[in-house]
Write a protein that holds these residues in place. Structure first.
Motif, short mmCIF file in Angstrom:
data_model
loop_
_atom_site.label_atom_id
_atom_site.label_comp_id
_atom_site.label_asym_id
_atom_site.label_seq_id
_atom_site.Cartn_x
_atom_site.Cartn_y
_atom_site.Cartn_z
N SER A 252 0.92 -1.11 -0.05
CA SER A 252 -0.06 0.20 0.02
C SER A 252 0.93 1.26 0.05
CB SER A 252 -0.94 0.13 1.28
OG SER A 252 -0.35 0.28 2.50
N ASN A 253 0.38 2.34 -0.05
CA ASN A 253 1.01 3.57 0.08
C ASN A 253 0.97 4.13 1.60
OD1 ASN A 253 -1.76 4.23 0.63
ND2 ASN A 253 -1.82 6.36 -0.44
N TYR A 254 0.99 3.09 2.54
CA TYR A 254 0.96 3.66 3.95
C TYR A 254 2.35 2.93 4.42
CZ TYR A 254 -2.75 6.73 5.17
OH TYR A 254 -3.49 7.77 5.58
N GLY A 255 3.01 3.63 5.30
CA GLY A 255 4.15 3.15 6.05
C GLY A 255 3.51 1.84 6.89
N SER A 280 -8.96 0.03 -2.31
CA SER A 280 -9.21 -0.89 -3.47
C SER A 280 -7.86 -0.91 -4.22
CB SER A 280 -10.44 -0.41 -4.16
OG SER A 280 -10.28 0.83 -4.65
N ARG A 281 -7.02 -0.02 -4.43
CA ARG A 281 -5.80 0.26 -5.06
C ARG A 281 -4.64 -0.50 -4.39
NH1 ARG A 281 -5.35 6.74 -6.33
NH2 ARG A 281 -7.60 7.16 -6.61
N ASN A 282 -4.79 -0.85 -3.36
CA ASN A 282 -3.68 -1.79 -2.61
C ASN A 282 -3.32 -3.12 -3.18
OD1 ASN A 282 -3.57 0.11 -0.81
ND2 ASN A 282 -4.33 -0.94 1.00
N ARG A 283 -2.37 -3.31 -3.63
CA ARG A 283 -2.06 -4.63 -4.49
C ARG A 283 -1.71 -5.70 -3.31
NH1 ARG A 283 3.47 -3.98 -5.96
NH2 ARG A 283 3.18 -6.25 -6.94
#
Length: 369
Positions: A252-255, A280-283
């Motif tokens: 994801s885009n989170y740390g 929903s964008r998380n791989r």
């Protein structure tokens, strides 16, 4: 048992009006506790979800209503929009923080700041003041709310602290701080600034039931008696089919726990990173790096501790899910504000219950003495 300073409380005596109610995170929490709640929500999509879930709702802008429109409500709750305050946003709310704090003081002194507050760079910034407007109006009418529950992103904590001071001037006892959702059994690391207030007793922030999450650490000093963090694997096990994904990793885009070397990656044996409107964008990849299907709506809802079959409706469902307060965290906060003891073992039963029959998932609460 409840603290000795807490008077007996029956959930039946309460009725909540929930401002900025969203798709129903706090409503689900209140339902589990057996407390009626009526939400105010302007967003069409969130309103559709609430209708599908059978949640009592006024479809409109909280600025167009006030306490007199909800005469039976004796508890005020609210989670104003966070977009202008969150670190993931543009930050206009954070830049306007001094003005917001000034308005809190003026409102507590009885000054109408509505015209000025409407002039923020982003109108959503001023919405954080609306709960205080409702509180002041109810106090002036001689029927103050018995309790108040407010939550937002951590950047809003200074506003809650200023509001706590204002509420104390109106006869409330208060507590505020930042809660870590994984410390309350939510399978997700999400931090929320919370304010709870009560006119009868001094509330405390809820006591953690689970260990806090630290990337790479299995033991944290002073937390050995607490439960292990709930994990994504635990959450997905609530699906009727169980967790059929097996072991996986989310990118994801989170740390991850503040460690930049592990940024954006969590295994299924860990809590999820903060669930946002972009979930929903998380791989998702298996442990061999092979791409899997991304989280379904119902899986994402479970990471927020909604029932597995909660009837998400309308558009922008990922955004609805990301905006909601996790119901499991909401139960702890409500119990703290209202002086209720509860049995956390009932949470998993409630989450597993089919929503259409979820009256059987009402948590067991004790009033304490």
């Amino acid at each position: 048992m409840a603290s000795a300073q807490r008077r007996p409380a029956q959930t039946a005596r309460y009725e909540i009006v929930d401002l900025f109610a969203g798709p129903g995170g706090l409503d689900v929490a209140a339902h589990w506790l057996g407390i009626p709640v009526q939400g105010v929500e302007w967003d069409d999509d969130a309103y559709e979800t609430r209708l599908a879930a059978g949640l009592s709702t006024v479809h409109g802008d909280v600025r167009d209503f006030g306490p007199s429109d909800f005469p039976h409500a004796n508890v005020l709750a609210g989670g104003p929009p966070c977009q202008t305050y969150t670190v993931a946003g543009a930050g206009s709310g954070r830049r306007a923080l001094n003005d917001v704090l000034s308005y809190v003081k003026q409102m507590a002194a009885g000054i109408d700041v509505t015209p000025s507050a409407a002039a923020f760079e982003d109108e959503r910034t001023g919405l954080v003041l609306q709960p205080l407007r409702w509180i002041v109006e109810s106090y002036k009418a001689g029927i103050p709310y018995e309790a108040v529950i407010l939550e937002q992103v951590p950047a809003v904590l200074p506003v809650w602290e200023a509001m706590a001071e204002a509420l104390e001037g109106f006869g409330y006892k208060t507590a505020c701080g930042v809660l870590r959702s994984e410390e309350y059994g939510v399978p997700q690391t999400r931090r929320r600034a919370v304010l709870v207030a009560n006119r009868e007793f001094t509330p405390t922030l809820p006591t953690p039931t689970h260990r806090s999450y630290r990337k790479g650490l299995t033991r944290i000093e002073g937390q050995s008696a607490l439960h292990e963090c709930a994990t994504m694997r635990d959450a997905l096990a609530h699906l009727p089919s169980g967790n059929i994904r097996g072991e996986f990793e989310v990118v994801s885009n989170y740390g991850s726990g503040g460690d930049p070397r592990a940024r954006g990656r969590r295994r299924s044996s860990e809590p999820s990173a903060t669930v946002t409107g972009k979930i929903s964008r998380n791989r998702i990849v298996d442990l061999n790096g092979v791409e899997q299907q991304r989280f379904t709506t119902y899986e994402a809802g479970l990471l927020q501790t909604f029932p597995y079959d909660f009837p998400w409706s309308g558009r922008a469902i990922s955004q609805q899910i990301g905006n909601a307060i996790p119901p499991r965290l909401g139960v702890h906060v409500l119990a703290s504000a209202l002086g209720l003891d509860l049995d956390p073992r009932e949470f998993d039963v409630a989450v597993q219950e089919c929503w259409s029959h979820s009256k059987h998932g009402v948590l067991q609460v004790s009033t304490g003495q």
